[in-house]
Enzyme design. Structure first.
Site, PDB file in Angstrom:
ATOM      1  N   GLY A   1       0.855  -1.017  -0.113  1.00 11.50           N
ATOM      2  CA  GLY A   1      -0.146  -0.155   0.095  1.00 11.50           C
ATOM      3  C   GLY A   1       0.862   1.394  -0.013  1.00 11.50           C
ATOM      4  N   PHE A   2       0.192   2.381   0.300  1.00 13.31           N
ATOM      5  CA  PHE A   2       0.857   3.661   0.186  1.00 13.31           C
ATOM      6  C   PHE A   2       1.936   3.740   1.401  1.00 13.31           C
ATOM      7  CE2 PHE A   2       0.197   7.826   2.215  1.00 13.31           C
ATOM      8  CZ  PHE A   2       1.343   8.719   1.601  1.00 13.31           C
TER       9      PHE A   2
ATOM     10  N   ASP B   1       0.595  -9.064   1.371  1.00 12.18           N
ATOM     11  CA  ASP B   1      -0.560  -7.936   0.820  1.00 12.18           C
ATOM     12  C   ASP B   1      -1.367  -8.848  -0.053  1.00 12.18           C
ATOM     13  OD1 ASP B   1      -1.855  -5.771  -0.444  1.00 12.18           O
ATOM     14  OD2 ASP B   1      -0.422  -4.459   0.674  1.00 12.18           O
TER      15      ASP B   1
ATOM     16  N   VAL C   1      -4.678 -11.441   5.026  1.00 10.97           N
ATOM     17  CA  VAL C   1      -4.375 -11.564   6.430  1.00 10.97           C
ATOM     18  C   VAL C   1      -5.434 -12.131   7.249  1.00 10.97           C
ATOM     19  CG1 VAL C   1      -2.445  -9.888   6.260  1.00 10.97           C
ATOM     20  CG2 VAL C   1      -4.560  -9.061   7.014  1.00 10.97           C
TER      21      VAL C   1
ATOM     22  N   LEU D   1      -0.360  -3.170   9.078  1.00 10.70           N
ATOM     23  CA  LEU D   1      -0.911  -1.876   8.272  1.00 10.70           C
ATOM     24  C   LEU D   1      -2.132  -2.328   7.352  1.00 10.70           C
ATOM     25  CD1 LEU D   1       2.173  -0.894   9.241  1.00 10.70           C
ATOM     26  CD2 LEU D   1       1.954   0.445   7.127  1.00 10.70           C
TER      27      LEU D   1
ATOM     28  N   TYR E   1     -14.808   1.174   9.464  1.00 12.41           N
ATOM     29  CA  TYR E   1     -13.260   1.355   9.833  1.00 12.41           C
ATOM     30  C   TYR E   1     -12.814   1.829  11.023  1.00 12.41           C
ATOM     31  CZ  TYR E   1      -8.711   3.374   8.807  1.00 12.41           C
ATOM     32  OH  TYR E   1      -7.253   3.726   8.799  1.00 12.41           O
TER      33      TYR E   1
ATOM     34  N   THR F   1      -2.104  11.192   6.241  1.00 12.90           N
ATOM     35  CA  THR F   1      -0.746  11.390   5.477  1.00 12.90           C
ATOM     36  C   THR F   1      -0.993  11.268   4.242  1.00 12.90           C
ATOM     37  OG1 THR F   1      -0.203   9.950   7.414  1.00 12.90           O
ATOM     38  CG2 THR F   1       1.358  10.067   5.490  1.00 12.90           C
TER      39      THR F   1
END
Ligand code: UDP
Length: 348
Positions: free
Chosen positions: A10-11, A31, A57, A73, A145, A175
């Site tokens: 990811g980012f 991932d 995951v 993450l 979330y 971010t």
């Protein structure tokens, strides 16, 4: 150290992989590529200290061999993404976090959790300190979330107390930087892509809501410091310089020289009104401070977007059509619970 990074494509994850490789660590990136991208990790796939495992995951983390630290993450993180994948987001925060904790437990490894400022919901305390318990709507559209991350914090603490796992909880604030998906629907990416594509800049609500934007390199230094410490946290990581969303729109217009107009759309349900981290803990306990000014970070991000013009152009439809904050999408996603008082499509 050999470090497992879930969500490593990811980012944020890919920048973390890069920083750890640079200082000599061995990195295992896990991932499922649901929001991550192979292009993010492509620059270091030839590094012998890097390996990639395509895995979900929530099912398990098939890593063998020694593990010194696990950075968890893996999760959708942009509001349009978690609205598109509500059940997957809940699973990543709950079952995914437990998988990552089990991995850390079985290897006696450090475990760091990428939690979030969404823990504070629409905060009644400003700026947000880690002592604040938050103001979260547990049944609203954002709850998939927010509550998943709250559960992730709870189960991390339970593993620390029950199994003595060396847990560290980071609460990451907004971010931005290179490698964000131009069509991810977040405010920085959307505004830059809209400005470059000559599309209207879409401000949700009246633009008076605030966020505090941290440049990715600063944030990653904070994550690395958390991996290296034994601090349990929670510790806020973010840039405390607060900006209004309409102010951000103007900065992006100035930076790009774009002639894009500004359009106002309804504010998504439960969109936090103000957000700014109190970073005293990060400063005193991790010796961490963000150093990159938002405008400098935006310039670096713009340069990256300019190098990826095709991807930016390809994202135009996604940005214009399927946005969570767009009127149609908002009414669908919020079950009709749209703020009808918000201005709609008024040119500024
Ligand atoms: N936002 C906006 N226009 C957009 C995308 C987002 O005005 O095209 C607003 C959004 O409603 C929120 C802020 O910008 O108030 C930050 O949104 P983002 O999705 O980047 O992250 P959040 O902090 O809400 O998770």
């Amino acid at each position: 150290m050999r470090i497992v990074i879930t969500g490593g494509a990811g980012f944020l994850g890919s920048h973390l992989c890069e920083a750890l490789l640079k200082r000599g660590d061995t990195v295992v990136c896990v991932d499922d590529l649901s929001t991550g991208q192979l292009s993010n990790i492509e620059p270091f796939t030839n590094n012998p200290r890097f390996s990639f495992i395509a895995a979900d995951v929530t099912v398990g983390i098939p890593v063998v061999g020694e593990v010194d630290a696990v950075a968890h993450l893996a999760s959708a993180a942009s509001p349009p993404d978690y609205h598109r994948m509500p059940l997957e987001t809940l699973a990543a925060g709950s079952r995914g976090t437990e998988s990552a904790l089990k991995l850390a437990h079985s290897h006696n490894a450090r475990f760091v959790l990428a939690s979030t400022s969404e823990i504070y919901g629409d905060p009644l305390v400003h700026p947000q300190t880690e002592e604040y318990f938050g103001n979260v709507n547990s049944i609203g559209p954002r709850s998939v979330y927010d509550e998943a991350k709250r559960f992730a914090e709870a189960i991390s603490m339970a593993y620390a107390r029950t199994h003595n796992v060396n847990v560290g909880i980071m609460r990451i604030f907004n971010t931005f930087g290179p490698r964000m998906r131009p069509g991810d629907g977040r405010v920085v990416t959307s505004f830059i892509a809209q400005a470059l594509n000559g599309q209207p800049i879409t401000i949700y609500g009246d633009g008076s809501q605030t966020r505090s934007f941290c440049y990715v390199d600063d944030l990653v230094r904070g994550i690395v410091a958390m991996i290296d410490s034994a601090d349990r946290g929670p510790i806020n990581l973010g840039n405390p310089v607060e900006k209004r969303v309409d102010e951000l729109a103007q900065i992006v217009l100035d930076l790009t020289g774009s002639q894009s107009s500004i359009e106002f759309h309804p504010l998504p349900t439960d969109d936090p009104t103000r957000r700014k981290p109190d970073i005293t803990r990060a400063q005193t306990r991790l010796g961490w401070n963000p150093t990159v000014e938002t405008s400098v970070g935006l310039k670096l991000t713009l340069e990256w977007f300019l190098r990826n013009r095709q991807e930016v152009a390809d994202a135009a439809d996604a940005i214009a059509g399927a946005q969570f904050g767009g009127q149609e999408a908002a009414s669908v996603l919020a079950g009709g619970d749209v703020d009808n008082n918000a201005p709609v499509l008024e040119a500024a």
